[in-house]
Design a protein around this motif. Structure first.
Motif, mmCIF file in Angstrom:
data_model
loop_
_atom_site.group_PDB
_atom_site.id
_atom_site.type_symbol
_atom_site.label_atom_id
_atom_site.label_comp_id
_atom_site.label_asym_id
_atom_site.label_seq_id
_atom_site.Cartn_x
_atom_site.Cartn_y
_atom_site.Cartn_z
ATOM 1 N N ALA A 210 -0.348 -3.915 -4.631
ATOM 2 C CA ALA A 210 -1.105 -4.611 -3.574
ATOM 3 C C ALA A 210 -2.045 -5.664 -4.158
ATOM 4 C CB ALA A 210 -1.898 -3.596 -2.758
ATOM 5 N N GLN A 211 -2.682 -5.316 -5.275
ATOM 6 C CA GLN A 211 -3.708 -6.226 -5.808
ATOM 7 C C GLN A 211 -3.138 -7.576 -6.235
ATOM 8 O OE1 GLN A 211 -4.288 -3.628 -9.625
ATOM 9 N NE2 GLN A 211 -5.081 -5.676 -10.060
ATOM 10 N N VAL B 137 -1.905 -10.573 -0.074
ATOM 11 C CA VAL B 137 -1.802 -10.427 1.373
ATOM 12 C C VAL B 137 -3.168 -9.988 1.888
ATOM 13 C CG1 VAL B 137 0.612 -9.761 1.304
ATOM 14 C CG2 VAL B 137 -1.129 -7.991 1.241
ATOM 15 N N LEU C 112 0.834 -1.202 0.000
ATOM 16 C CA LEU C 112 0.000 0.000 0.000
ATOM 17 C C LEU C 112 0.872 1.256 0.000
ATOM 18 C CD1 LEU C 112 -2.685 -1.099 2.611
ATOM 19 C CD2 LEU C 112 -2.799 -1.195 0.121
ATOM 20 N N ALA D 206 -8.076 -3.095 -3.048
ATOM 21 C CA ALA D 206 -6.853 -3.423 -3.793
ATOM 22 C C ALA D 206 -6.164 -4.639 -3.179
ATOM 23 C CB ALA D 206 -5.907 -2.225 -3.812
ATOM 24 N N GLY E 264 -7.363 -7.859 -4.216
ATOM 25 C CA GLY E 264 -7.119 -8.261 -5.595
ATOM 26 C C GLY E 264 -7.850 -7.454 -6.647
#
Lengths: 320, 283
Positions: A71-72, A76, A51, B184, B187
């Motif tokens: 992040a995507q 996590v 992030l 985000a 995913g």
């Protein structure tokens, strides 16, 4: 495996949030990042979660270099202090979100979400909106949502910070038990030393953008490396120039080797605990006793006693 | 995991507290309602009723007659279609501008922030004059949209710009970014995050801004009158047609046209508002 973050530095404007930090989180453990606010612990967590981007350094999650991976695509689970609930979606749809994004079959989503809602004791609230839940319930929903995608690591940023003391205590125990059951590598950020000592397998104390000490809760409590760690993990008083914990001071009614004479100046009782403030030479230590100990010693304001660190006590000579 | 965490569920107790509060506020809100209704009646309902009465005064025949008139029909059609188009464009562009103003940081942001409101502040006839100079005959920048529908659209877009921007901005400001971060981390691509998380939250505000823009475009006169060239059957907007009818002393026809405009506006705004509360229920 687990998480390996190396040489992480991060500045915000001129403010140094992290200064060449190395962090190793063993696989399957519950690790607490503990420190005062503004110390850099949340920034480190956000960098691990993708992030926030570090200025320098690398992040390896579960053996995969994740530096620069958004992040995507990190897989996590992240839990935020203020729940970050999707307000327009039901509890069920909140938990299902990650699976819907991954276009999993409907039946699989239903089964997985139902299982997770049972795990976090929210199965009867599946059709509610987040606004109809209490804070603790919302945070458990957020946890289920993060776990739904079977993340490689679970990251929690002050997860209980917005909850009241009672609920915080319950959720803490519950997180510990949940982790024993699910065993996902977990890192959680807190500024509450009691929370960190109680819940974590290992503890990382962070201050001013640097790691002060790493170890098990007991190691850190018993053998703090420096003044900061010692005073951050629990109460500290001074006896004869050395730092010592107030429950590690022995009160004697007669002079003994290595003891300091002192006069009781104030006695305060807080529930089961008695705090005695004393005047001894140049220092004004305070001692933490049980009610029984205080009665046995017949302590009163004006009593003259002798103080010495208990044999198991950890003491630290302050620098400077 | 055998222990269940017992927590108070907000619900009945909270609701009970709220309803007792409501009854205590009863007298005050009653008075408030009275004032609001009186105010609305004097300022809105009375003039509207007068228009409708005038428009239907000569009986249904006269009313229907006024509407089957080709010129009136074209004027109404032009105004309604242009207003719908302008609302649609505004819904998209206004959201984009609001997004940029809230989420991005760039030099001159404050200036842009002020510029958004200029179409509100400028007298519309001045706006019309400026648009005529820019997009009319002898335009310094090229296009000559005098007497065309493009000209009308540009004028309407100009005066309705602030509506969606100003309704969406506060909602975007109140939207917590950690919600998007959560999406985000689960995913979702930036596009999926916008469509599934941000859009549902701002849709009510977009619709309400679009409704305001629609209303304004339906009644717009000053900024359109110059650039449109007032060509009958082509670029004569309904408010202009009404004005001309009044000048020709055809008050009943003017009022009949106004009544039709009123009904269409009501229908559009009511359906937008229904859509809005549907979206709000989901958001």
């Amino acid at each position: 495996m687990g998480i390996a973050a190396q040489h992480i530095s991060k500045q915000f404007g001129g403010f140094v949030a992290l200064d060449d930090v190395d962090l190793d989180v063993p696989s399957g453990e519950l690790t607490a990042l503990l420190g005062p606010s503004g110390g850099g612990k949340s920034t480190l967590l956000r960098i691990i979660g993708g992030l926030e981007e570090a200025d320098t350094g690398s992040v390896v999650i579960d053996g995969t270099d994740s530096t620069g991976v958004p992040a995507q695509r990190r897989n996590v689970g992240f839990v935020f202090q203020h729940y970050a609930a999707f307000k327009h979606l039901s509890v069920f749809r909140n938990v299902a979100f990650g699976l819907e994004i991954r276009k999993r079959p409907k039946a699989e989503i239903r089964a997985r979400v139902t299982e997770l809602l049972e795990l976090v004791h929210l199965d009867q609230f599946a059709d509610r909106l987040p606004s109809q839940l209490s804070g603790g319930q919302r945070q458990r929903m957020a946890l289920a949502r993060a776990l739904a995608v079977e993340p490689k690591v679970l990251l929690l940023d002050e997860p209980f910070g917005a909850l009241d003391a009672q609920v915080r205590k319950e959720l803490r125990d519950w997180l510990r038990r949940l982790h024993d059951e699910v065993h996902v590598t977990t890192v959680f950020v807190t500024h509450d030393q009691e929370e960190a000592l109680e819940v974590s397998d290992s503890l990382v104390v962070i201050n001013h953008g640097r790691i002060e000490q790493v170890g098990s809760p007991n190691e850190l409590y018993d053998n703090p490396r420096n003044e900061f760690v010692m005073s951050f993990l629990g109460p500290v008083t001074q006896l004869n120039g050395a730092m010592v914990r107030p429950h590690d001071i022995e009160i004697l009614t007669a002079d003994a080797l290595g003891s300091v004479e002192a006069t009781v100046t104030r006695i305060q009782r807080i529930g089961f605990e008695v705090r005695a403030e004393l005047q001894g030479g140049a220092s004004q230590p305070w001692v933490q006793l049980t009610r029984g100990q205080a009665e046995a010693l017949d302590l009163d304001v004006g009593s003259v006693v002798w103080l010495r660190p208990a044999s198991h006590a950890s003491t630290l000579l302050p620098v400077g | 995991m055998s222990q269940t965490i017992a927590e108070p569920v907000p619900g009945r107790a909270a609701r009970r507290a709220r309803s007792s509060e409501e009854s205590r506020l009863g007298a005050v809100s009653g008075a408030g309602l009275g004032v609001a209704v009186l105010w609305l009646s004097l300022l809105v309902l009375l003039p509207l009723a007068a228009v409708v009465a005038k428009g239907t005064g000569s009986g249904w025949a006269g009313f229907a007659n006024a509407l089957t008139d080709r010129r009136a029909f074209d004027a109404i059609k032009l105004t309604v279609l242009a207003s719908l188009g302008v609302s649609l464009v505004n819904a998209v562009m206004g959201t984009v501008i609001a997004w940029v103003l809230v989420r991005d940081d760039f030099p001159g942001k404050r200036l842009l922030e002020i510029m958004i409101d200029i179409p509100f502040a400028l007298p519309t006839i001045v706006a019309g004059l400026v648009l005529l100079t820019l997009y009319g005959p002898g335009s310094p920048i090229g296009p000559n949209w005098y007497g065309t529908r493009q000209g009308i659209l540009v004028a309407l877009l100009f005066v309705t710009l602030p509506f969606v921007v100003r309704t969406v901005e506060p909602v975007l400001l109140a939207l917590e970014t950690d919600v998007e971060e959560a999406a985000a981390s689960l995913g979702a691509s930036p596009f999926a995050t916008f469509r599934r998380i941000v859009l549902p939250a701002i849709t009510p505000a977009v619709l309400s801004g679009a409704a305001l823009a629609f209303g304004r475009a339906m009644g717009e006169y000053g900024s359109v009158v110059l650039i449109s060239g007032q060509i009958e059957y082509k670029t004569e907007v309904a408010p202009l047609y009404i004005y001309k009818q009044i000048q020709d002393d055809a008050l009943a026809e003017a009022a009949a046209t106004a009544t039709v405009l009123l009904i269409i506006s009501l229908l559009v705004i009511a359906s937008l508002s229904a859509l809005q509360s549907w979206a709000a229920r989901r958001a």
